[in-house]
Scaffold this active site. Structure first.
Site, PDB file in Angstrom:
ATOM      1  N   ARG A  30      37.474  50.401  55.728  1.00 51.28           N
ATOM      2  CA  ARG A  30      38.775  50.182  55.117  1.00 51.28           C
ATOM      3  C   ARG A  30      39.858  51.135  55.899  1.00 51.28           C
ATOM      4  O   ARG A  30      41.261  50.619  55.748  1.00 51.28           O
ATOM      5  CB  ARG A  30      38.855  50.915  53.514  1.00 51.28           C
ATOM      6  CG  ARG A  30      37.818  49.770  52.618  1.00 51.28           C
ATOM      7  CD  ARG A  30      38.182  49.767  51.337  1.00 51.28           C
ATOM      8  NE  ARG A  30      37.083  49.305  50.849  1.00 51.28           N
ATOM      9  CZ  ARG A  30      36.737  48.020  50.358  1.00 51.28           C
ATOM     10  NH1 ARG A  30      37.707  47.161  50.944  1.00 51.28           N
ATOM     11  NH2 ARG A  30      35.748  47.447  49.822  1.00 51.28           N
ATOM     12  N   ARG A  69      25.658  60.091  51.964  1.00 48.06           N
ATOM     13  CA  ARG A  69      26.103  60.078  50.665  1.00 48.06           C
ATOM     14  C   ARG A  69      25.599  60.357  49.430  1.00 48.06           C
ATOM     15  O   ARG A  69      24.294  60.110  49.298  1.00 48.06           O
ATOM     16  CB  ARG A  69      27.038  58.504  50.508  1.00 48.06           C
ATOM     17  CG  ARG A  69      27.890  58.271  51.723  1.00 48.06           C
ATOM     18  CD  ARG A  69      28.325  57.080  51.348  1.00 48.06           C
ATOM     19  NE  ARG A  69      29.166  56.577  50.402  1.00 48.06           N
ATOM     20  CZ  ARG A  69      29.773  55.202  50.205  1.00 48.06           C
ATOM     21  NH1 ARG A  69      29.284  54.272  51.080  1.00 48.06           N
ATOM     22  NH2 ARG A  69      30.388  55.306  49.046  1.00 48.06           N
ATOM     23  N   ARG A  87      37.605  60.083  53.580  1.00 41.01           N
ATOM     24  CA  ARG A  87      38.753  59.317  53.631  1.00 41.01           C
ATOM     25  C   ARG A  87      39.813  60.155  53.841  1.00 41.01           C
ATOM     26  O   ARG A  87      40.976  59.764  54.396  1.00 41.01           O
ATOM     27  CB  ARG A  87      38.938  58.295  53.002  1.00 41.01           C
ATOM     28  CG  ARG A  87      37.692  56.963  53.128  1.00 41.01           C
ATOM     29  CD  ARG A  87      38.049  55.692  52.260  1.00 41.01           C
ATOM     30  NE  ARG A  87      37.118  54.823  52.644  1.00 41.01           N
ATOM     31  CZ  ARG A  87      36.575  53.719  51.968  1.00 41.01           C
ATOM     32  NH1 ARG A  87      36.941  53.531  50.708  1.00 41.01           N
ATOM     33  NH2 ARG A  87      35.963  52.873  52.599  1.00 41.01           N
ATOM     34  N   GLY A  97      27.108  51.504  50.102  1.00 42.88           N
ATOM     35  CA  GLY A  97      26.583  52.367  49.066  1.00 42.88           C
ATOM     36  C   GLY A  97      26.327  51.508  47.716  1.00 42.88           C
ATOM     37  O   GLY A  97      25.447  51.890  46.672  1.00 42.88           O
ATOM     38  N   ARG A 119      26.810  41.770  42.635  1.00 40.00           N
ATOM     39  CA  ARG A 119      26.258  41.600  41.405  1.00 40.00           C
ATOM     40  C   ARG A 119      25.756  40.184  41.031  1.00 40.00           C
ATOM     41  O   ARG A 119      24.633  40.314  40.475  1.00 40.00           O
ATOM     42  CB  ARG A 119      27.368  41.982  40.492  1.00 40.00           C
ATOM     43  CG  ARG A 119      27.763  43.458  40.354  1.00 40.00           C
ATOM     44  CD  ARG A 119      29.207  43.959  39.819  1.00 40.00           C
ATOM     45  NE  ARG A 119      29.751  45.102  39.605  1.00 40.00           N
ATOM     46  CZ  ARG A 119      29.829  45.968  40.463  1.00 40.00           C
ATOM     47  NH1 ARG A 119      29.951  45.643  41.794  1.00 40.00           N
ATOM     48  NH2 ARG A 119      29.991  47.267  40.198  1.00 40.00           N
ATOM     49  N   SER A 133      32.329  43.440  45.594  1.00 36.90           N
ATOM     50  CA  SER A 133      31.488  43.968  44.455  1.00 36.90           C
ATOM     51  C   SER A 133      30.941  42.754  43.554  1.00 36.90           C
ATOM     52  O   SER A 133      29.983  42.814  43.010  1.00 36.90           O
ATOM     53  CB  SER A 133      32.698  44.577  43.626  1.00 36.90           C
ATOM     54  OG  SER A 133      33.136  45.919  44.042  1.00 36.90           O
ATOM     55  N   SER A 172      32.226  56.052  38.292  1.00 36.14           N
ATOM     56  CA  SER A 172      31.621  55.198  39.300  1.00 36.14           C
ATOM     57  C   SER A 172      30.887  53.934  38.557  1.00 36.14           C
ATOM     58  O   SER A 172      30.083  54.016  37.858  1.00 36.14           O
ATOM     59  CB  SER A 172      30.638  56.102  39.857  1.00 36.14           C
ATOM     60  OG  SER A 172      29.751  55.299  40.664  1.00 36.14           O
ATOM     61  N   ASP A 186      39.758  52.261  46.499  1.00 37.59           N
ATOM     62  CA  ASP A 186      39.324  51.348  47.760  1.00 37.59           C
ATOM     63  C   ASP A 186      40.686  51.237  48.468  1.00 37.59           C
ATOM     64  O   ASP A 186      40.642  51.034  49.631  1.00 37.59           O
ATOM     65  CB  ASP A 186      38.344  50.274  47.859  1.00 37.59           C
ATOM     66  CG  ASP A 186      36.858  50.735  47.333  1.00 37.59           C
ATOM     67  OD1 ASP A 186      36.701  51.947  47.321  1.00 37.59           O
ATOM     68  OD2 ASP A 186      36.213  49.772  46.871  1.00 37.59           O
ATOM     69  N   LYS A 243      33.295  58.552  50.490  1.00 39.08           N
ATOM     70  CA  LYS A 243      33.129  57.346  50.670  1.00 39.08           C
ATOM     71  C   LYS A 243      32.469  57.154  52.185  1.00 39.08           C
ATOM     72  O   LYS A 243      31.779  57.927  52.775  1.00 39.08           O
ATOM     73  CB  LYS A 243      34.483  56.655  50.842  1.00 39.08           C
ATOM     74  CG  LYS A 243      35.024  56.509  49.403  1.00 39.08           C
ATOM     75  CD  LYS A 243      34.253  55.761  48.568  1.00 39.08           C
ATOM     76  CE  LYS A 243      34.624  55.888  46.947  1.00 39.08           C
ATOM     77  NZ  LYS A 243      33.833  54.941  46.133  1.00 39.08           N
TER      78      LYS A 243
HETATM   79  C1  S3P Z   1      32.257  49.756  43.797  1.00 41.54           C
HETATM   80  C2  S3P Z   1      32.325  50.793  43.255  1.00 41.54           C
HETATM   81  C3  S3P Z   1      33.231  51.746  43.729  1.00 41.54           C
HETATM   82  C4  S3P Z   1      33.795  51.347  45.160  1.00 41.54           C
HETATM   83  C5  S3P Z   1      32.874  50.405  45.906  1.00 41.54           C
HETATM   84  C6  S3P Z   1      32.507  49.482  45.432  1.00 41.54           C
HETATM   85  C7  S3P Z   1      31.259  48.577  43.093  1.00 41.54           C
HETATM   86  O1  S3P Z   1      32.563  53.100  44.214  1.00 41.54           O
HETATM   87  O2  S3P Z   1      34.720  52.374  45.894  1.00 41.54           O
HETATM   88  O3  S3P Z   1      33.611  50.300  47.213  1.00 41.54           O
HETATM   89  O4  S3P Z   1      31.120  47.650  43.666  1.00 41.54           O
HETATM   90  O5  S3P Z   1      30.870  49.158  42.009  1.00 41.54           O
HETATM   91  P1  S3P Z   1      31.987  53.729  43.017  1.00 41.54           P
HETATM   92  O6  S3P Z   1      31.263  53.386  42.019  1.00 41.54           O
HETATM   93  O7  S3P Z   1      31.309  55.032  43.632  1.00 41.54           O
HETATM   94  O8  S3P Z   1      33.436  54.547  42.547  1.00 41.54           O
END
Ligand code: S3P
Length: 430
Positions: A385, A119, A343, A90, A25, A21, A164, A312, A339
């Site tokens: 995962r 998704r 899952r 995603g 970013r 994550s 989210s 996760d 996801k």
């Molecule tokens: C993430 C946020 C989560 C997580 C994903 C990574 C992120 O998803 O499940 O693996 O990096 O912001 P959601 O924001 O859809 O909950």
């Protein structure tokens, strides 16, 4: 196919890939920063590579030496000449959608693989549209591909309907180029990496318990730092060390952000024997060493606001629950259905096939333990995962577990199986 042989114990020290994550970013903010950013320990997972490829196509300058990444955009972002492929990620699709939506003059189409194409995207498209974004596509923005025409957005107040962090991040990235403040009201807290990184890069944010306001501002400044190891990758070794007798695993340099370490708090309730040694802030993110020992785990209940803090890690928590004494109930986790696979279903199918007592609920699972895991052949439905959680189940099973589609682990953790091999003394066969 990969055959995981049962292991008597796992012992050792693990060096983790950089947090996925945070890596996404860093790349995205590097591409809009004033002087570029350099980060060490950038995630080597395929998802983050998807983000880098998309940014490069959109005009960013990417220099990667080993796991050190420099990102800048000397001439600003521009319209890519071909479709941006988010692959399986995603986070790439949703956050990039926000970044581009706020860039006047940039036009792009974002697509992804067959799992990502299923998704939901409206959760990010709807609030962006309310700020004036122009996003369309064959499904009207409900799913990929998304066609985005960047424009100057208004500053608005968004209330997050779905907890989210991807949506929150998309809105903050879009708001970066607005001339008015952006406010996000988050009734249920989610991972706060974007807020921390924006603060680290000099963007003024006003944080309340449930709201974030970002003032209209200049570009994020340049910076160089090291990304902590990914707690979500550490989760597999934490559970494996807990459920196998005579085991002990030490994980230095791992992220300890409390919006990510919900699994540790749940396992603590279940009886986990562990220590945490903090080693300060890395780019605004707490990091340190987690050491875990074999533990006698008991069942628990996990629900409500705790869910986004370990979303996760739920597949591997299901493995821990199958081996724990008593019943574990996981509720309010409907998000698991959206996801990389559904899952809730994938985990029920795979764990019941190897002897776990697990029942599908609409929004989670009921798991009765301890079960003797019998071994057998299972599918992770292409979901990284789930594949790694099944490998942990294989270590603790009485006979080998054969995972049909292990390669998907590379989405977040390419070195997973070789680390497993080392910690468990060669328990993998091709
Ligand atoms: C993430 C946020 C989560 C997580 C994903 C990574 C992120 O998803 O499940 O693996 O990096 O912001 P959601 O924001 O859809 O909950």
């Amino acid at each position: 196919m990969k055959r995981i042989q049962p292991a008597k114990k796992i012992i050792g020290t693990v060096s983790l890939p950089g947090d996925k994550s945070i890596s996404h970013r860093a790349a995205l903010l590097g591409a809009v920063s004033s002087q570029g950013i350099t980060v060490h320990n950038f995630s080597d997972g395929a998802d983050c590579t998807s983000t880098l490829c998309c940014l490069e196509k959109a005009g960013a300058k990417i220099v990667k030496k080993g796991n050190t990444l420099s990102v800048s955009s000397p001439s600003g972002l521009s319209s890519p000449s071909s479709v941006l492929d988010a692959g399986n990620s995603g986070t790439t699709a949703r956050t990039l959608c926000g970044l581009i939506a706020g860039k006047p003059g940039v036009k792009a189409t974002i697509s992804g693989d067959s799992s990502l194409a299923k998704r939901p995207m409206l959760r990010v498209v709807k609030p962006l549209r309310s700020a004036g974004a122009s996003i369309g596509g064959p499904s009207g923005g409900a799913s990929l591909p998304l066609e985005i025409t960047g424009t100057r957005l208004q500053g608005v107040t968004h209330v997050l309907e779905t907890p989210s962090a991807q949506v929150k991040t998309a809105l903050l990235l879009a708001g970066l180029s607005s001339e008015e403040p952006t406010t996000i009201i988050e009734p249920v807290s989610t991972r706060d990496h974007t807020e921390r990184m924006l603060g680290h890069l000099g963007i003024p944010l006003y944080l309340d318990r449930h709201s974030i306001t970002m003032a209209p501002s200049r570009a994020p400044r340049g910076s160089e730092w090291t990304i902590p190891g990914d707690f979500s990758s550490a989760a597999f070794w934490i559970v494996a060390a807990a459920v196998l007798p005579d085991s002990s695993v030490s994980i230095p340099g791992v992220g300890l952000n409390p919006t990510r370490t919900g699994l540790l708090r749940v396992l603590e309730r279940m009886g986990l024997a562990f220590t945490v040694e903090e080693s300060g802030l890395w780019g605004g993110e707490p990091a340190g060493t987690i050491t875990v020992h074999s533990s006698r785990l008991r069942g628990t209940e996990v629900c409500g606001t705790e869910i986004p803090l370990l979303i996760d890690e739920l597949p591997v928590l299901a493995v821990a629950a199958a081996l724990a004494e008593g019943t574990t109930e996981i509720r309010d986790a409907m998000e698991l259905r959206f996801k990389e696979s559904d899952r809730i279903v994938t985990v029920v199918k795979a764990l019941s096939a190897i002897g776990a007592d697990i029942v599908e609920l609409e929004d989670g699972w009921r798991i009765k333990g301890p079960s003797k895991l019998t071994g057998g052949r299972v599918s992770a439905a292409g979901d990284h995962r789930v594949a790694m959680a099944l490998a942990v189940a294989g270590l603790a099973a009485e006979a080998p577990v054969e995972i049909e589609d292990p390669d998907c682990a590379a989405v977040s953790y390419p070195g997973f199986f070789s680390t497993l091999d080392r910690l468990a003394c060669r328990s993998i066969e091709e």
